[in-house]
Design a protein around this motif. Structure first.
Motif, PDB file in Angstrom:
ATOM      1  N   TYR A  23      -3.210  12.023  -4.451  1.00 56.56           N
ATOM      2  CA  TYR A  23      -3.714  10.648  -4.356  1.00 56.56           C
ATOM      3  C   TYR A  23      -3.868  10.291  -2.880  1.00 56.56           C
ATOM      4  O   TYR A  23      -2.998  10.597  -2.059  1.00 56.56           O
ATOM      5  CB  TYR A  23      -2.754   9.661  -5.016  1.00 56.56           C
TER       6      TYR A  23
ATOM      7  N   HIS B  78      -4.605   6.977  -0.495  1.00 56.22           N
ATOM      8  CA  HIS B  78      -4.699   5.518  -0.442  1.00 56.22           C
ATOM      9  C   HIS B  78      -5.576   5.121   0.746  1.00 56.22           C
ATOM     10  O   HIS B  78      -5.554   5.776   1.780  1.00 56.22           O
ATOM     11  CB  HIS B  78      -3.298   4.915  -0.286  1.00 56.22           C
ATOM     12  N   ASN B  79      -6.329   4.040   0.584  1.00 57.77           N
ATOM     13  CA  ASN B  79      -7.267   3.588   1.628  1.00 57.77           C
ATOM     14  C   ASN B  79      -8.207   4.730   2.030  1.00 57.77           C
ATOM     15  O   ASN B  79      -8.389   5.017   3.214  1.00 57.77           O
ATOM     16  CB  ASN B  79      -6.519   3.085   2.866  1.00 57.77           C
TER      17      ASN B  79
ATOM     18  N   MET C 105       0.337   7.462  -7.198  1.00 53.92           N
ATOM     19  CA  MET C 105       0.037   6.091  -6.792  1.00 53.92           C
ATOM     20  C   MET C 105       1.336   5.288  -6.692  1.00 53.92           C
ATOM     21  O   MET C 105       1.504   4.480  -5.773  1.00 53.92           O
ATOM     22  CB  MET C 105      -0.922   5.436  -7.791  1.00 53.92           C
ATOM     23  N   HIS C 106       2.238   5.524  -7.636  1.00 52.09           N
ATOM     24  CA  HIS C 106       3.551   4.867  -7.612  1.00 52.09           C
ATOM     25  C   HIS C 106       4.305   5.235  -6.332  1.00 52.09           C
ATOM     26  O   HIS C 106       4.875   4.370  -5.660  1.00 52.09           O
ATOM     27  CB  HIS C 106       4.355   5.295  -8.844  1.00 52.09           C
TER      28      HIS C 106
ATOM     29  N   ALA D 153       3.066   6.227  -3.513  1.00 50.24           N
ATOM     30  CA  ALA D 153       2.397   5.579  -2.376  1.00 50.24           C
ATOM     31  C   ALA D 153       2.892   4.148  -2.212  1.00 50.24           C
ATOM     32  O   ALA D 153       3.126   3.681  -1.091  1.00 50.24           O
ATOM     33  CB  ALA D 153       0.881   5.598  -2.587  1.00 50.24           C
ATOM     34  N   ALA D 154       3.082   3.463  -3.335  1.00 48.23           N
ATOM     35  CA  ALA D 154       3.472   2.051  -3.297  1.00 48.23           C
ATOM     36  C   ALA D 154       4.946   1.847  -2.980  1.00 48.23           C
ATOM     37  O   ALA D 154       5.313   0.907  -2.266  1.00 48.23           O
ATOM     38  CB  ALA D 154       3.136   1.390  -4.633  1.00 48.23           C
ATOM     39  N   THR D 155       5.826   2.720  -3.508  1.00 46.66           N
ATOM     40  CA  THR D 155       7.268   2.457  -3.423  1.00 46.66           C
ATOM     41  C   THR D 155       8.003   3.271  -2.362  1.00 46.66           C
ATOM     42  O   THR D 155       9.125   2.936  -1.994  1.00 46.66           O
ATOM     43  CB  THR D 155       7.938   2.734  -4.781  1.00 46.66           C
ATOM     44  N   ASN D 156       7.400   4.370  -1.909  1.00 46.66           N
ATOM     45  CA  ASN D 156       8.003   5.217  -0.872  1.00 46.66           C
ATOM     46  C   ASN D 156       9.461   5.601  -1.190  1.00 46.66           C
ATOM     47  O   ASN D 156      10.388   5.273  -0.447  1.00 46.66           O
ATOM     48  CB  ASN D 156       7.945   4.514   0.487  1.00 46.66           C
TER      49      ASN D 156
ATOM     50  N   VAL E 260       5.482   1.551 -11.552  1.00 48.14           N
ATOM     51  CA  VAL E 260       4.578   0.454 -11.186  1.00 48.14           C
ATOM     52  C   VAL E 260       3.482   0.229 -12.226  1.00 48.14           C
ATOM     53  O   VAL E 260       2.975  -0.883 -12.374  1.00 48.14           O
ATOM     54  CB  VAL E 260       3.936   0.683  -9.790  1.00 48.14           C
TER      55      VAL E 260
ATOM     56  N   ARG F 149       4.972  12.631   0.490  1.00 48.13           N
ATOM     57  CA  ARG F 149       4.234  11.419   0.878  1.00 48.13           C
ATOM     58  C   ARG F 149       4.041  11.420   2.390  1.00 48.13           C
ATOM     59  O   ARG F 149       5.008  11.429   3.141  1.00 48.13           O
ATOM     60  CB  ARG F 149       5.007  10.168   0.458  1.00 48.13           C
TER      61      ARG F 149
END
Length: 307
Positions: free
Chosen positions: A154, A156-157, A190-191, A193-196, A254, A283
């Motif tokens: 994944y 991001h951006n 994706m999870h 990426a969001a929660t680290n 998430v 990550r």
């Protein structure tokens, strides 16, 4: 005359130029180190050295995969403007593809041959400094592999396919449907990426981080004035909450916060059609851990005017 490896090494350290360029310079100047430096300067090759002191904290993260193996790489530039440059994006994309042919370690990727240049990844990037006009650096890479299953990716951006500011890999071992596992793995990525998360399981959390949290919780609990046996139970409860927040499998998913990631995986097994296990994740967030230089813009402009 014969040019030695020691001479080439010395010139590389002085000029910052690539190995083949240094060898050519020494050959052209019959081994005269000072003349070789001037030869490189005249060719515009050693200007990479002038850029090397600048902090490269921008750039791009790139991913590449072939299903059962995926890699993530980070290549840095000085400005986001260069990160949007097609030539720079091609470099990052090629480095990711090269990484896929190696074990994915930073050292292996750095030394691997870059396509079309015949030079190493590191030397090719150093050569690109002169044409792109900024300090560039290959910072790191990592790979995940499964014997059976998938490694989902994944970005991001994303600024282009497989390129962006944050990249995640998630490995899922399963004998079930690869397409379904890939789709679920992407959701987990994706999870991440969001929660680290700090680790996959509680056992893998850095013991130093646990002790640090425990000390904070203990001191905080003591402020209540409660007996030590009660304080111990309070600390145990707070540590459980800590693990829920930082351990991937224990985090609220998430996509569906009513389930933990581990519970969501169990649900996903029904459509995957076989037992599944998340075995690892990686990550990479662009520039994390790099200390950016604080610059005085007015002073920079004033200095440029005086040149």
């Amino acid at each position: 005359m014969s040019i030695t490896a020691a001479q080439v090494k010395e010139l590389r350290e002085i000029s910052g130029a690539g190995m083949m360029d240094c060898k050519a310079a020494l050959t052209e100047t019959n081994g005269d180190m000072e003349a070789a430096v001037d030869w490189l300067r005249a060719k515009g090759i050693s200007k990479a050295d002038k850029k090397a002191g600048r902090t490269a904290a921008e750039g791009l993260v790139g991913v590449a995969s072939n299903g059962k193996k995926a890699v993530v790489v980070e290549v840095n530039s000085e400005t986001d403007f260069v990160a949007r440059n097609d030539a720079f994006q091609d470099i990052v994309r090629n480095v990711a593809n090269v990484a896929l042919t190696t074990d994915g370690s930073t050292a292996a990727v750095a030394a691997a041959t870059y396509p079309s240049s015949g030079k190493s990844v590191v030397d090719t990037i150093k050569d690109a400094v002169g044409t792109i006009g900024e300090n560039l650096s290959f910072r790191r890479s990592a790979a995940l592999t499964v014997n059976e299953g998938v490694v989902a990716t994944y970005i991001h951006n994303a600024v282009s396919d497989g390129l962006g500011k944050l990249g995640v890999l998630v490995a899922i071992e399963t004998a079930g449907n690869a397409d379904v596992a890939q789709a679920f793995g992407r959701q987990v990525a994706m999870h991440v990426a969001a929660t680290n998360p700090l680790a996959l399981t509680a056992a893998e959390v850095d013991p130093a981080a646990v002790e640090r949290e425990k000390a904070v919780f203990t001191e905080s609990a003591r402020q209540s004035g409660k007996p030590e046996n009660i304080i111990e139970k309070m600390v145990e409860g707070r540590l459980r909450k800590f693990y829920e927040e930082v351990v991937l499998l224990s985090q609220a998913f998430v996509i569906n916060p009513d389930l933990t990631v581990e519970a969501a995986l169990k649900e996903a097994e029904k459509t995957i059609g076989a037992p599944a296990k998340i075995t690892a994740f990686v990550r990479f967030a662009l520039g994390e851990g790099i200390e950016k230089e604080e610059t005085d813009f007015a002073a920079e402009v004033a200095a440029a005017v005086k040149k």
